[in-house]
Write a protein that holds these residues in place. Structure first.
Motif, PDB file in Angstrom:
ATOM      1  N   VAL A   1     -11.753  47.445  54.914  1.00  0.00           N
ATOM      2  CA  VAL A   1     -10.715  48.124  55.125  1.00  0.00           C
ATOM      3  C   VAL A   1     -11.339  49.635  55.120  1.00  0.00           C
ATOM      4  N   TYR A   2     -11.286  50.848  55.450  1.00  0.00           N
ATOM      5  CA  TYR A   2     -11.853  51.764  54.867  1.00  0.00           C
ATOM      6  C   TYR A   2     -10.959  52.665  53.375  1.00  0.00           C
ATOM      7  N   ILE A   3     -10.856  53.636  53.399  1.00  0.00           N
ATOM      8  CA  ILE A   3     -10.736  53.541  52.032  1.00  0.00           C
ATOM      9  C   ILE A   3     -10.378  55.333  51.785  1.00  0.00           C
ATOM     10  N   THR A   4      -9.936  56.230  51.957  1.00  0.00           N
ATOM     11  CA  THR A   4     -10.275  57.722  51.897  1.00  0.00           C
ATOM     12  C   THR A   4     -11.058  58.413  50.670  1.00  0.00           C
ATOM     13  N   LYS A   5     -11.160  60.199  50.847  1.00  0.00           N
ATOM     14  CA  LYS A   5     -11.287  60.099  49.517  1.00  0.00           C
ATOM     15  C   LYS A   5     -10.703  59.790  47.723  1.00  0.00           C
ATOM     16  N   GLU A   6      -8.999  60.270  47.956  1.00  0.00           N
ATOM     17  CA  GLU A   6      -8.496  60.768  47.030  1.00  0.00           C
ATOM     18  C   GLU A   6      -8.125  58.676  46.810  1.00  0.00           C
ATOM     19  N   GLU A   7      -7.611  58.369  47.665  1.00  0.00           N
ATOM     20  CA  GLU A   7      -7.678  56.610  47.819  1.00  0.00           C
ATOM     21  C   GLU A   7      -9.271  56.272  46.693  1.00  0.00           C
ATOM     22  N   TYR A   8     -10.406  56.980  47.398  1.00  0.00           N
ATOM     23  CA  TYR A   8     -11.683  55.900  46.301  1.00  0.00           C
ATOM     24  C   TYR A   8     -11.583  55.995  44.772  1.00  0.00           C
TER      25      TYR A   8
ATOM     26  N   LEU B   1     -12.760  35.325  51.336  1.00  0.00           N
ATOM     27  CA  LEU B   1     -14.125  36.433  51.923  1.00  0.00           C
ATOM     28  C   LEU B   1     -14.241  37.348  50.837  1.00  0.00           C
ATOM     29  N   VAL B   2     -16.052  37.731  51.013  1.00  0.00           N
ATOM     30  CA  VAL B   2     -16.308  38.758  49.684  1.00  0.00           C
ATOM     31  C   VAL B   2     -16.210  39.574  50.328  1.00  0.00           C
ATOM     32  N   GLN B   3     -16.310  41.164  49.691  1.00  0.00           N
ATOM     33  CA  GLN B   3     -16.026  42.218  49.887  1.00  0.00           C
ATOM     34  C   GLN B   3     -17.186  43.508  49.407  1.00  0.00           C
ATOM     35  N   ARG B   4     -17.429  44.238  50.045  1.00  0.00           N
ATOM     36  CA  ARG B   4     -18.775  45.472  49.091  1.00  0.00           C
ATOM     37  C   ARG B   4     -18.073  46.589  49.348  1.00  0.00           C
ATOM     38  N   GLU B   5     -17.838  47.096  48.220  1.00  0.00           N
ATOM     39  CA  GLU B   5     -17.041  48.706  49.060  1.00  0.00           C
ATOM     40  C   GLU B   5     -18.803  49.451  48.885  1.00  0.00           C
ATOM     41  N   MET B   6     -18.798  50.167  50.084  1.00  0.00           N
ATOM     42  CA  MET B   6     -19.809  51.107  50.241  1.00  0.00           C
ATOM     43  C   MET B   6     -19.884  53.171  50.537  1.00  0.00           C
ATOM     44  N   ALA B   7     -20.243  53.947  50.064  1.00  0.00           N
ATOM     45  CA  ALA B   7     -19.990  54.468  50.106  1.00  0.00           C
ATOM     46  C   ALA B   7     -19.984  55.094  51.735  1.00  0.00           C
ATOM     47  N   LEU B   8     -19.733  56.364  52.024  1.00  0.00           N
ATOM     48  CA  LEU B   8     -19.782  57.537  53.826  1.00  0.00           C
ATOM     49  C   LEU B   8     -20.581  57.816  53.687  1.00  0.00           C
ATOM     50  N   GLY B   9     -20.783  58.525  52.264  1.00  0.00           N
ATOM     51  CA  GLY B   9     -20.951  60.018  51.700  1.00  0.00           C
ATOM     52  C   GLY B   9     -20.636  61.605  52.141  1.00  0.00           C
TER      53      GLY B   9
ATOM     54  N   SER C   1     -15.554  59.288  51.021  1.00  0.00           N
ATOM     55  CA  SER C   1     -14.673  58.205  51.138  1.00  0.00           C
ATOM     56  C   SER C   1     -15.820  56.529  51.580  1.00  0.00           C
ATOM     57  N   ALA C   2     -15.009  55.848  51.428  1.00  0.00           N
ATOM     58  CA  ALA C   2     -16.128  54.039  51.542  1.00  0.00           C
ATOM     59  C   ALA C   2     -15.140  53.682  52.667  1.00  0.00           C
ATOM     60  N   VAL C   3     -15.844  52.373  53.009  1.00  0.00           N
ATOM     61  CA  VAL C   3     -15.451  51.469  53.691  1.00  0.00           C
ATOM     62  C   VAL C   3     -15.644  50.132  52.411  1.00  0.00           C
ATOM     63  N   ARG C   4     -14.398  49.454  52.506  1.00  0.00           N
ATOM     64  CA  ARG C   4     -14.860  48.331  51.720  1.00  0.00           C
ATOM     65  C   ARG C   4     -15.070  46.770  53.546  1.00  0.00           C
ATOM     66  N   LEU C   5     -16.409  46.439  53.257  1.00  0.00           N
ATOM     67  CA  LEU C   5     -16.351  45.621  54.481  1.00  0.00           C
ATOM     68  C   LEU C   5     -16.543  43.571  54.141  1.00  0.00           C
ATOM     69  N   THR C   6     -16.348  43.112  54.418  1.00  0.00           N
ATOM     70  CA  THR C   6     -16.854  42.019  54.033  1.00  0.00           C
ATOM     71  C   THR C   6     -18.039  41.186  54.338  1.00  0.00           C
ATOM     72  N   ILE C   7     -19.031  41.190  53.273  1.00  0.00           N
ATOM     73  CA  ILE C   7     -20.148  41.024  53.740  1.00  0.00           C
ATOM     74  C   ILE C   7     -20.751  39.347  53.470  1.00  0.00           C
ATOM     75  N   ALA C   8     -19.881  37.991  53.404  1.00  0.00           N
ATOM     76  CA  ALA C   8     -19.897  36.519  52.858  1.00  0.00           C
ATOM     77  C   ALA C   8     -18.688  36.109  52.694  1.00  0.00           C
ATOM     78  N   ARG C   9     -18.469  34.924  52.204  1.00  0.00           N
ATOM     79  CA  ARG C   9     -17.263  33.898  52.753  1.00  0.00           C
ATOM     80  C   ARG C   9     -18.161  33.077  51.677  1.00  0.00           C
ATOM     81  N   TYR C  10     -16.935  33.050  50.654  1.00  0.00           N
ATOM     82  CA  TYR C  10     -17.464  31.829  49.711  1.00  0.00           C
ATOM     83  C   TYR C  10     -16.596  30.719  49.445  1.00  0.00           C
ATOM     84  N   TYR C  11     -17.437  29.706  49.008  1.00  0.00           N
ATOM     85  CA  TYR C  11     -16.776  28.364  49.542  1.00  0.00           C
ATOM     86  C   TYR C  11     -16.800  27.637  47.174  1.00  0.00           C
TER      87      TYR C  11
END
Length: 528
Positions: free
Chosen positions: A82-89, A326-334, A337-347
């Motif tokens: 998901v996308y996270i706005t500056k205010e939400e972040y 699913l495993v997410q990582r939050e990545m700043a967009l500069g 704001s940021a994007v919480r992106l799925t980067i892996a699956r867990y088991y």
């Protein structure tokens, strides 16, 4: 969307579905070589947005166009990217840090005045002597009353840099002159452990509401305290816990599992598998554990339940969990704001994925609760659908399943009667808290001086309070038929009084009285 005519909305939505991926061109990761390599499709979409910004005949809010584009891209990936706005972040970051800097009060805006609900435990205001019912009228000489000030503006005057000072002038009922408090702003805990207390002489109870940066530390402190009180068993309540930081969950599991036990596996895009093992530091490896879960227990909550179940440690009690693997990582967009992106699956340790399917789109995915309700799964374990091809066996010979959530070892049905479900919504809504605040205000001196022992022995929630609450709700537009649930309503009224006077620990003790899952755990403990 402001800045452009609605008739151009289809054009802008079309941009969101364009073949390029503008998001990739905006990310800036120092640890991802090649991520910013030339890509003509990225350039194509970026150039198109430039054309719209500089050449299009009407003014267009380019920020909105980019937001639409980013959301459109992520929506086609998976339900949890998901996308996270500056205010939400900013708000999200604060809630997950486990604390914030301020004076440490919860408050209502009553007649344009800050009315303190409670001075938060461990915060500067509690240490200074601020009480529930106090009206904060001035902060550093600035009047905070009789003004059309938003909660955000009020918060601005109360928050500040750590160790900065603020002079508060406070009106307290029964005292004619204003009280002055010189408070040094500090870190105020945002607790993720709602309660920790003994259910029986040997069975301790810990409720965790999320997995933030401070969760493991809070949990470990609670676990140590319960051990001192004689706990040889722990009921870990993860109901309605949506998850959070994976690392906090594995550190909690480590307290229960013996050295070198596998706790978790994660696999990334390239197929690289990472394994997480228990260490020698566990302080409750010899104790018994019961994990309480329901259909809203997700992600990190499921990691804990799955790790313990697959290692044949304790029992999972409740209903099938949410199903997020699913495993997410939050990545700043500069730009804040940021994007919480799925980067892996867990088991889980046996190798099962508990991620429920999302191939039919986000709407179907998030409507899964309704499907469970309709097929009877919430009231009968026999209605849980399992797939034989996703059957796994634990080292102790227990059969477990992947494919969508953790299935409990001991099933406890949900009370799905419409009236009670509606009442539960009311009980957990802000209406209850506001009503209780107004009730306490009628006799604030009495309530603020009521000891916990006196509180427990006094029937504060009587028939009159029930009638007053139903009248209050009627004024809010809700007609309650509570005759059948009179006892439950009294229970929550008293619990909410406890919340505002003594905090969440006493609140949970009251609402857990006669709770079916808690009663089941107590029964299982006594059967040993």
């Amino acid at each position: 969307m402001k800045g452009y005519s609605k008739k151009y909305l289809p054009l802008l939505l079309g941009l969101a579905c364009a073949g390029g991926v503008i998001l990739g061109a905006k990310l800036n990761f120092s640890d991802s070589p090649g991520l910013l390599s030339a890509n003509k499709k990225k350039e194509k979409l970026s150039r198109l947005i430039d054309y719209i910004e500089y050449e299009y005949v009407d003014d267009v809010n380019i920020d909105s166009v980019v937001d639409i584009t980013v959301n459109g891209i992520l929506r086609d990936l998976d339900p949890h990217s998901v996308y996270i706005t500056k205010e939400e972040y900013n708000s999200l970051s604060e809630s997950m840090q486990g604390d914030f800097v301020g004076i440490g009060v919860s408050f209502y805006n009553v007649n344009d005045t800050i009315a303190v609900i409670q001075a938060l435990e461990g915060g500067p205001s509690a240490k200074a002597g601020i009480q529930g019912g106090d009206r904060i009228l001035y902060a550093n000489g600035t009047a905070l009353f009789n003004k059309n000030i938003s909660n955000d503006s009020l918060t601005y005057h109360l928050k500040g840099e750590e160790n900065s000072k603020v002079e508060l002038k406070v009106l307290r009922k029964g005292i004619p002159e204003l009280l002055k408090f010189d408070i040094r702003r500090g870190k105020v805990p945002l607790k993720s452990v709602d309660a920790a207390y003994m259910l029986t002489e040997t069975l301790g109870y810990i409720k965790v509401n999320r997995f933030a940066e401070s969760t493991y530390e809070e949990f470990r402190d609670s676990l140590l305290e319960l051990k001192k009180q004689g706990a040889t068993e722990i009921a870990l309540d993860l109901r309605n816990n949506p998850g959070g930081y994976l690392g906090e969950a594995t550190k909690m599991v480590d307290e229960f599992l013996e050295d070198d036990k596998l706790m978790l596996l994660t696999r990334n895009k390239k197929g690289a598998m990472e394994k997480t093992f228990a260490t020698e530091k566990g302080i409750f490896e010899q104790g018994d554990i019961y994990v309480l879960i329901n259909e809203n227990s997700a992600s990190a909550s499921e990691i804990i339940a799955g790790a313990l179940q697959d290692n044949d440690k304790g029992l999972i009690v409740g209903r099938r969990s949410y199903g997020k693997g699913l495993v997410q990582r939050e990545m700043a967009l500069g730009d804040g704001s940021a994007v919480r992106l799925t980067i892996a699956r867990y088991y889980t340790p046996t190798g099962r994925s508990i991620q429920k399917p999302y191939e039919n789109g986000n709407k179907e995915y998030f409507n899964d609760y309704l499907n469970r309700y309709k097929n009877g799964e919430l009231i009968s374990a026999d209605s849980i659908t399992v797939v034989d091809s996703l059957k796994y066996t634990t080292p102790g010979g227990r059969t477990v399943y992947g494919g969508g959530g953790i299935i409990p070892d001991i099933f406890v049905p949900k009370d799905t009667s419409y009236e009670k479900e509606s009442l539960n919504f009311i009980l957990r809504s802000p209406f209850m808290g506001r009503f209780i605040f107004e009730t306490l205000e009628d006799n604030r001196e009495y309530y603020n001086n009521l000891s916990l022992e006196e509180f427990r022995e006094t029937e504060l929630a009587d028939e009159k309070m029930v009638q007053d609450f139903t009248s209050y709700m009627a004024r809010q537009g809700y007609e309650l038929e509570v005759a059948e649930y009179d006892h439950l309503l009294k229970q929550y009224l008293k619990a909410t009084i406890a919340q505002q006077l003594y905090g969440s620990n006493v609140f949970e003790q009251i609402v857990n009285d006669e709770d079916p899952m808690v009663e089941k755990v107590i029964e299982l403990s006594r059967q040993k």
